[in-house]
Design a protein around this motif. Structure first.
Motif, mmCIF file in Angstrom:
data_model
loop_
_atom_site.group_PDB
_atom_site.id
_atom_site.type_symbol
_atom_site.label_atom_id
_atom_site.label_comp_id
_atom_site.label_asym_id
_atom_site.label_seq_id
_atom_site.Cartn_x
_atom_site.Cartn_y
_atom_site.Cartn_z
ATOM 1 N N UNK A 26 -1.933 5.466 49.912
ATOM 2 C CA UNK A 26 -1.246 6.766 49.417
ATOM 3 C C UNK A 26 -0.538 6.628 48.266
ATOM 4 N N UNK A 27 -0.374 5.293 47.221
ATOM 5 C CA UNK A 27 0.297 5.298 46.097
ATOM 6 C C UNK A 27 -0.437 5.782 45.182
ATOM 7 N N UNK A 28 -1.560 5.812 45.186
ATOM 8 C CA UNK A 28 -2.340 6.454 44.035
ATOM 9 C C UNK A 28 -3.196 7.794 44.049
ATOM 10 N N UNK A 29 -3.305 8.612 43.370
ATOM 11 C CA UNK A 29 -4.189 9.785 43.480
ATOM 12 C C UNK A 29 -5.295 9.377 42.737
ATOM 13 N N UNK A 53 -17.174 -9.390 46.016
ATOM 14 C CA UNK A 53 -16.401 -9.299 47.329
ATOM 15 C C UNK A 53 -15.278 -10.739 47.291
ATOM 16 N N UNK A 54 -15.826 -11.750 46.269
ATOM 17 C CA UNK A 54 -14.910 -12.883 46.241
ATOM 18 C C UNK A 54 -13.507 -12.424 45.346
ATOM 19 N N UNK A 55 -13.826 -11.501 44.607
ATOM 20 C CA UNK A 55 -12.973 -11.029 43.687
ATOM 21 C C UNK A 55 -11.592 -10.100 44.407
ATOM 22 N N UNK A 56 -12.136 -9.512 45.547
ATOM 23 C CA UNK A 56 -11.275 -8.555 45.990
ATOM 24 C C UNK A 56 -9.769 -9.017 46.434
ATOM 25 N N UNK A 57 -9.544 -10.233 47.242
ATOM 26 C CA UNK A 57 -8.168 -10.609 47.292
ATOM 27 C C UNK A 57 -7.552 -10.735 46.282
ATOM 28 N N UNK A 58 -8.215 -11.132 45.010
ATOM 29 C CA UNK A 58 -7.385 -11.326 43.760
ATOM 30 C C UNK A 58 -7.041 -9.976 43.272
ATOM 31 N N UNK A 59 -7.909 -8.853 43.154
ATOM 32 C CA UNK A 59 -7.623 -7.384 42.748
ATOM 33 C C UNK A 59 -6.612 -7.041 43.667
ATOM 34 N N UNK A 60 -6.577 -7.183 44.878
ATOM 35 C CA UNK A 60 -5.355 -6.781 45.922
ATOM 36 C C UNK A 60 -3.980 -7.425 45.484
ATOM 37 N N UNK A 71 0.446 0.294 36.767
ATOM 38 C CA UNK A 71 -1.099 -0.112 36.802
ATOM 39 C C UNK A 71 -1.698 0.325 37.942
ATOM 40 N N UNK A 72 -2.838 0.684 37.645
ATOM 41 C CA UNK A 72 -3.848 1.418 38.853
ATOM 42 C C UNK A 72 -5.076 0.352 38.653
ATOM 43 N N UNK A 73 -5.515 0.041 39.873
ATOM 44 C CA UNK A 73 -6.865 -0.962 39.741
ATOM 45 C C UNK A 73 -7.922 0.221 40.618
ATOM 46 N N UNK A 74 -9.050 0.612 39.868
ATOM 47 C CA UNK A 74 -9.836 1.389 40.423
ATOM 48 C C UNK A 74 -11.301 0.726 40.469
ATOM 49 N N UNK A 75 -11.766 0.249 41.652
ATOM 50 C CA UNK A 75 -13.024 -0.406 41.849
ATOM 51 C C UNK A 75 -14.174 0.515 42.243
ATOM 52 N N UNK A 76 -15.298 0.561 41.545
ATOM 53 C CA UNK A 76 -16.302 1.394 41.563
ATOM 54 C C UNK A 76 -17.505 0.990 41.901
ATOM 55 N N UNK A 104 -8.530 -4.348 51.082
ATOM 56 C CA UNK A 104 -8.576 -3.520 49.839
ATOM 57 C C UNK A 104 -7.604 -2.292 49.887
ATOM 58 N N UNK A 105 -7.073 -2.130 50.835
ATOM 59 C CA UNK A 105 -5.966 -0.906 51.024
ATOM 60 C C UNK A 105 -4.917 -0.978 49.774
ATOM 61 N N UNK A 106 -4.790 -2.086 49.173
ATOM 62 C CA UNK A 106 -3.753 -2.040 48.112
ATOM 63 C C UNK A 106 -3.998 -1.313 46.806
ATOM 64 N N UNK A 107 -5.548 -1.379 46.644
ATOM 65 C CA UNK A 107 -5.937 -0.827 45.349
ATOM 66 C C UNK A 107 -6.885 0.585 45.775
ATOM 67 N N UNK A 108 -7.176 1.266 44.544
ATOM 68 C CA UNK A 108 -8.386 2.028 44.775
ATOM 69 C C UNK A 108 -9.650 1.616 44.812
#
Length: 169
Positions: A26-29, A53-60, A71-76, A104-108
């Motif tokens: 809910x932190x990001x629109x 998939x291995x990068x996901x913990x790092x992104x979070x 800062x907003x991380x957006x994975x597409x 992945x809940x921490x980012x978009x």
């Protein structure tokens, strides 16, 4: 060979993402254009891509580290929503108690099956492999392009306004 139309220093293309699946709890629109004085990481991934998939913990972890620094991380992914939803309900490899949805809940995390963002970023920058991250700086321009596991120093420098875009380019 043709020259990429999206390079370091280019204005970041607007985002036209079909499905916003995760929003940082809910932190990001959803974002279409980039706000001044904010930094964005636009990262491309797929459920079938092991390094993604291995990068996901790092992104979070990065999203949590920079949560209070605009800062907003957006994975597409270009995959369809059903594929993404099924993936998110799987347990994280090696962690029976945690799903990819929780991780992945921490980012978009998003799904863009019409591939418009892929065309505007990956194809325009002549990037052929995933995961690939684009750091969009405080003025809405591309600051860095590369593997998300290698972006810690560039991201810190962009956030701290010490990044030298011209030197990097």
């Amino acid at each position: 060979a043709s020259t990429p139309s999206l390079t370091i220093g280019s204005a970041a293309p607007a985002l036209d993402i079909e499905h916003w699946v995760q929003n940082g709890n809910g932190a990001f629109k959803p974002v279409t254009t980039f706000a001044d004085d904010h930094v964005y990481v636009v990262e491309f991934w797929a459920t079938w891509c092991g390094p993604c998939v291995a990068s996901m913990p790092h992104l979070a972890s990065l999203q949590q580290e920079y949560a209070d620094k605009q800062v907003q991380i957006i994975s597409i992914t270009a995959e369809d929503l059903n594929t993404v939803e099924a993936f998110l309900d799987r347990n994280v490899r090696g962690e029976d108690e945690k799903t990819y949805r929780e991780l992945t809940a921490a980012y978009c995390l998003t799904s863009d099956p019409d591939r418009s963002c892929d065309a505007d970023y990956m194809k325009a920058a002549q990037q052929r492999g995933i995961p690939t991250a684009f750091i969009v700086g405080k003025d809405g321009h591309i600051e860095w392009i590369g593997h998300p596991m290698a972006m810690d120093e560039p991201l810190a420098s962009v956030v701290n306004s010490t990044w030298d875009r011209e030197r990097f380019a």
